[in-house]
Design an enzyme around this catalytic site. Sequence first.
Site, PDB file in Angstrom:
ATOM      1  N   ILE A  75       0.838  -1.199   0.000  1.00 43.53           N
ATOM      2  CA  ILE A  75       0.000   0.000   0.000  1.00 43.53           C
ATOM      3  C   ILE A  75       0.873   1.250   0.000  1.00 43.53           C
ATOM      4  O   ILE A  75       0.560   2.244  -0.664  1.00 43.53           O
ATOM      5  CB  ILE A  75      -0.988  -0.022   1.177  1.00 43.53           C
ATOM      6  CG1 ILE A  75      -1.999  -1.163   0.963  1.00 43.53           C
ATOM      7  CG2 ILE A  75      -1.721   1.314   1.310  1.00 43.53           C
ATOM      8  CD1 ILE A  75      -2.969  -1.372   2.080  1.00 43.53           C
ATOM      9  N   ASP A  76       1.991   1.217   0.710  1.00 46.29           N
ATOM     10  CA  ASP A  76       2.963   2.319   0.621  1.00 46.29           C
ATOM     11  C   ASP A  76       3.429   2.503  -0.826  1.00 46.29           C
ATOM     12  O   ASP A  76       3.465   3.620  -1.351  1.00 46.29           O
ATOM     13  CB  ASP A  76       4.184   2.021   1.502  1.00 46.29           C
ATOM     14  CG  ASP A  76       4.033   2.552   2.914  1.00 46.29           C
ATOM     15  OD1 ASP A  76       3.145   3.386   3.159  1.00 46.29           O
ATOM     16  OD2 ASP A  76       4.819   2.124   3.777  1.00 46.29           O
TER      17      ASP A  76
END
Length: 416
Positions: A182-183
């Site tokens: 997700i980063d």
Amino acid sequence: MTTKQAALSHLKVLDLSRVLAGPWCTQMLADLGADVIKVERPGAGDDTRHWGPPFLKDADDNDTTEATYFTACNRNKRAITLDMAQPEGQALILKMAARSDVLVENFKVGGLKQYGLDYESLKAVNPRLIYCSVTGFGQNGPYAERAGYDLMIQAMSGMMSITGHADGEPGGGPTRMGVALIDVLTGIYACSAILAAIEVRHRTGEGQHIDMALMDVGMAVLANQAAGFLNTGKVPQRQGNTHPSLAPYQTFETLDGSMLLAVGNDGQFARFCEAAGHPEWAKDGRFASNTLRVKHRDVLIPTLQAVTRSRSTAQWIALLEDKAVPCGPINDIGQAFADAQVQARGLRVDQAVTSSQPVAGAMASIATVASPLRLTATPPVLHRPPPALGEHTDEVLAELGLDALQVAGLRQRGVV
């Protein structure tokens, strides 16, 4: 990766971000040719410089003090150290922002306002500035003030609830992804938003504020799983390596291990059945369409599994690769980098380390993964390896008009 002039060589980017999401975005911009200046805390630097093991190795195969994590998302940047808590540091950032096209930061909401480095303050000195804020939960909402980390968002977004084996299976339970995906995806979305804002600036002459949130991205990349829930009300469940909407689309045991079979349509299934010596499966009333195969998965999978165990993984790949049936090995990362296709695409990049990098010591090079962006006319470039802490401080300050005596004074006062 070449040394040609690249697509974004006309842009200057001020990188006030750290860890992964922001730096991933700015590395993408740097790979595309932008001049990215990374600002770090004097004496400490980006947190990921210390997130080890593993650490970079010197020429004698001994650990250095530099974590490999940092190298994943900081290639092609120039690095300076600057204490923005000091007025002199704030003034220097303001001066750099006035000359920049893009600024990326991932401080808590309102965190830079106390230094006069928030969007409204910088917009006053540079109306063309594109200012991208990356936070856990965005600039508004009940969670806006909270710190956000990838693992938290994987849990809160529902991503972990659909990752891993079902509760009743061995090893069942919610599972995080093996990469802080997700980063990474937030960094990619942020890069896309910045490029869109640059295009808008061509028309209007003005910059804008971009509000990127890990939570927003975590929800967006639920993709088909979110679409299924939103339109049926049925909450998706974990089901290991199987697919909720496709079959057979999962791992299968072979004679010597396992393989991945990813059948996406009826034609692929028919060709698999023919190659496996069972053309009748494709005509079976339970398996004739994908919807039927999903419905009768509990019969289909054991039937196929009995056959896949009869050949080795390599034999299955050789049998199916010319029949347009997606099939492949389940590699570890070492095997993946040794793969002929990965090597042919040049996905490992070794960059020479300069003598000006004291942390690197006697290392000859640092290895990173090549940019997957392949533009024929303006390909990604390789300017420099991931920088040592403060490696370009003197160089960047000289470009701002400071002489050696002034820089020495700043260093003595702990500003840089």
